[in-house]
Design a protein around this motif. Structure first.
Motif, short mmCIF file in Angstrom:
data_model
loop_
_atom_site.label_atom_id
_atom_site.label_comp_id
_atom_site.label_asym_id
_atom_site.label_seq_id
_atom_site.Cartn_x
_atom_site.Cartn_y
_atom_site.Cartn_z
N PRO A 33 -67.05 21.96 -2.82
CA PRO A 33 -67.00 22.34 -4.24
C PRO A 33 -66.49 21.19 -5.11
O PRO A 33 -65.62 20.42 -4.68
N ALA A 34 -67.01 21.10 -6.33
CA ALA A 34 -66.65 19.99 -7.22
C ALA A 34 -65.13 19.85 -7.40
O ALA A 34 -64.61 18.72 -7.30
N PRO A 35 -64.37 20.93 -7.64
CA PRO A 35 -62.93 20.75 -7.82
C PRO A 35 -62.25 20.18 -6.56
O PRO A 35 -61.34 19.35 -6.66
N THR A 36 -62.71 20.62 -5.38
CA THR A 36 -62.15 20.09 -4.13
C THR A 36 -62.49 18.62 -3.98
O THR A 36 -61.66 17.80 -3.59
N PHE A 37 -63.73 18.29 -4.31
CA PHE A 37 -64.16 16.89 -4.23
C PHE A 37 -63.27 16.00 -5.11
O PHE A 37 -62.80 14.95 -4.69
N LEU A 38 -63.04 16.44 -6.34
CA LEU A 38 -62.23 15.64 -7.28
C LEU A 38 -60.81 15.48 -6.76
O LEU A 38 -60.23 14.39 -6.82
N GLU A 39 -60.27 16.58 -6.24
CA GLU A 39 -58.91 16.54 -5.71
C GLU A 39 -58.81 15.54 -4.55
O GLU A 39 -57.91 14.70 -4.50
N LEU A 40 -59.78 15.61 -3.62
CA LEU A 40 -59.75 14.71 -2.46
C LEU A 40 -59.99 13.27 -2.88
O LEU A 40 -59.41 12.34 -2.34
N LEU A 41 -60.86 13.08 -3.88
CA LEU A 41 -61.16 11.72 -4.34
C LEU A 41 -59.91 11.06 -4.91
O LEU A 41 -59.55 9.94 -4.52
N PHE A 42 -59.23 11.76 -5.83
CA PHE A 42 -58.05 11.17 -6.43
C PHE A 42 -56.91 11.03 -5.42
O PHE A 42 -56.18 10.04 -5.44
N ASP A 43 -56.78 11.99 -4.51
CA ASP A 43 -55.77 11.85 -3.44
C ASP A 43 -56.04 10.60 -2.62
O ASP A 43 -55.13 9.83 -2.30
N ALA A 44 -57.32 10.41 -2.27
CA ALA A 44 -57.68 9.24 -1.45
C ALA A 44 -57.35 7.95 -2.18
O ALA A 44 -56.82 7.00 -1.59
N LEU A 45 -57.65 7.90 -3.48
CA LEU A 45 -57.41 6.66 -4.23
C LEU A 45 -55.91 6.41 -4.41
O LEU A 45 -55.47 5.27 -4.40
N LEU A 46 -55.15 7.48 -4.56
CA LEU A 46 -53.71 7.32 -4.77
C LEU A 46 -52.99 6.95 -3.47
O LEU A 46 -51.99 6.23 -3.49
N LEU B 229 -58.57 17.28 -14.00
CA LEU B 229 -59.59 17.46 -12.96
C LEU B 229 -60.23 18.83 -13.07
O LEU B 229 -61.44 18.98 -12.91
N SER B 230 -59.41 19.82 -13.36
CA SER B 230 -59.92 21.19 -13.40
C SER B 230 -60.81 21.44 -14.62
O SER B 230 -61.50 22.45 -14.67
N ASP B 231 -60.77 20.53 -15.61
CA ASP B 231 -61.57 20.72 -16.83
C ASP B 231 -62.93 20.05 -16.77
O ASP B 231 -63.75 20.23 -17.68
N LEU B 232 -63.14 19.22 -15.78
CA LEU B 232 -64.31 18.33 -15.82
C LEU B 232 -65.62 19.07 -16.07
O LEU B 232 -66.39 18.71 -16.96
N LEU B 233 -65.89 20.10 -15.28
CA LEU B 233 -67.20 20.76 -15.39
C LEU B 233 -67.38 21.39 -16.77
O LEU B 233 -68.50 21.45 -17.29
N ARG B 243 -57.36 11.08 -15.38
CA ARG B 243 -56.25 10.20 -15.02
C ARG B 243 -55.31 10.93 -14.07
O ARG B 243 -54.93 12.08 -14.31
N GLN B 244 -54.97 10.27 -12.97
CA GLN B 244 -53.93 10.78 -12.06
C GLN B 244 -53.05 9.57 -11.75
O GLN B 244 -53.49 8.64 -11.07
N ASP B 245 -51.84 9.58 -12.25
CA ASP B 245 -50.95 8.41 -12.11
C ASP B 245 -51.66 7.15 -12.58
O ASP B 245 -52.10 7.09 -13.71
N ASP B 246 -51.83 6.17 -11.66
CA ASP B 246 -52.44 4.90 -12.09
C ASP B 246 -53.96 4.90 -12.00
O ASP B 246 -54.60 3.92 -12.37
N VAL B 247 -54.52 5.95 -11.45
CA VAL B 247 -55.98 5.95 -11.24
C VAL B 247 -56.67 6.58 -12.45
O VAL B 247 -56.39 7.73 -12.80
#
Lengths: 101, 272
Positions: A33-46, B229-233, B243-247
């Motif tokens: 799901p898109a929200p899960t994807f975004l969460e994992l993406l930003f977690d991975a980058l951080l 993130l939750s608003d994107l769609l 934005r999440q911290d520095d990213v």
């Protein structure tokens, strides 16, 4: 589809599972799901550490021999030496044998 | 033959992998993370045979990628309609994996741990094959839309591994399915300026979007709305700054991105 783990399946059941997987995964991407994807993406980058290079070692005739664990490793490895830019990292075994951790 | 699975690959990883194979739409957020973690752990699983030892990753490259990748990509590029015709081609190549591994003695009906290696190979093959089908679709669409760009030759095994799939407006970009995009982000970060991907929004709906670094979007337009993130769609198709911290990443829907790129390219031509 059975609730069995693949470890509990017989070969015919496993084949059936894989045939079905090939059929549906050939049609479309993973349904993450898109929200899960975004969460994992930003977690991975951080959480990402800058770069990881994995090497594997074997003791052959008492000598440590290193090798890249993956293809396309951006360092050169020769025997027990790692060439990294201007650096030559030499790894030796203490007392000539592997020590328990 | 001996197969050594790292101890970090637990019963929970086995469970989520089985459920993913059966129906990935049922996985919850934390289970996706567990799935990707499990697959990463399996990279280092080892197969020891009379002729040598190799990790799952090395053996996948040797037995699957090296044998099938180029011939698959040539067949893919010969298709007229990628979206309609590629699923059959992807399945055809995936079905060759079992007999190939059986012949190589790496997938044996009476050795269940070899089933795990076969599963690993099919998982990565499907991701590889779908990833390139997606890339070819985007490349053809950009070409048909009149966008000027350079793209690497995927038939050439060396060029295929180039750091970027394409260059648009001197910006480097990749076309990645969601799985590959996540793997790239966790292993190498995001070295390129932009990434075309597609998001699953439920049912049969897939949304094409472009993730960009702020500097890349500045070059094209620069205007954004701030979003969580939750608003994107809800905020798309407007360009959304996440934005999440520095990213910080700017996300925009693909059609809008393409239109803005074309506007910049036309303006550059007019200025010349």
């Amino acid at each position: 589809m059975s609730e069995k783990q693949w470890t509990e399946m017989d070969y015919a059941e496993f084949q059936e599972l894989m045939d079905a997987y090939i059929a549906h995964s050939s049609q479309q991407d993973d349904a993450i799901p898109a929200p899960t994807f975004l969460e994992l993406l930003f977690d991975a980058l951080l959480q990402r550490v800058p770069n990881v290079i994995r090497l594997e070692g074997q003791v052959i005739n008492g000598e440590l021999v290193l090798a890249p664990a993956e293809e396309d490793t951006p360092v050169q490895v020769r025997g027990n030496q790692i060439l990294l830019g201007d650096w030559r990292v030499i790894v030796t075994l203490r007392n000539g044998e592997l020590q328990p951790a | 033959m001996r197969i050594v699975i790292p101890g970090a690959f637990t019963a929970r990883h086995q469970d989520v992998l089985t459920r993913y194979l059966a129906d990935d739409r049922l996985l919850r957020s934390a289970e996706w993370q567990l799935l990707y973690q499990g697959i990463d752990i399996l990279d280092a699983a080892r197969v020891q045979t009379d002729v040598g030892t190799g990790t799952f990753r090395q053996l996948y490259h040797r037995h699957i990628d090296a044998c099938s990748a180029t011939s698959y990509l040539e067949r893919l590029l010969a298709l007229e309609d990628i979206k309609a015709q590629s699923p059959a081609l992807i399945a055809e190549f995936a079905r060759r994996i079992a007999p190939h591994l059986q012949q190589a003695g790496l997938f044996l009906p009476d050795v269940p741990l070899t089933w795990l290696f076969y599963t690993y190979c099919v998982y990565w093959w499907q991701n590889f094959a779908r990833g390139y089908a997606f890339e070819v679709q985007i490349v053809r669409d950009l070409r048909a839309s009149g966008v000027e760009f350079y793209s690497h030759d995927i038939r050439d095994p060396v060029e295929r591994r180039s750091a970027a799939d394409m260059v648009v407006l001197n910006l480097t970009g990749d076309v990645k399915t969601s799985t590959y995009f996540l793997r790239l982000a966790s292993s190498r970060g995001l070295p390129n300026d932009f990434y075309v991907t597609r998001l699953w929004t439920g049912g049969q709906r897939r949304l094409l979007v472009v993730f960009q670094k702020p500097a890349a979007w500045e070059k094209i337009d620069g205007d954004t709305v701030e979003g969580r993130l939750s608003d994107l769609l809800r905020l798309l198709p407007r360009p959304v700054k996440l934005r999440q911290d520095d990213v910080v990443l700017i996300v925009i829907d693909y059609a809008t991105w393409k239109r803005r790129v074309l506007q910049v390219q036309w303006k550059e031509q007019d200025d010349e």
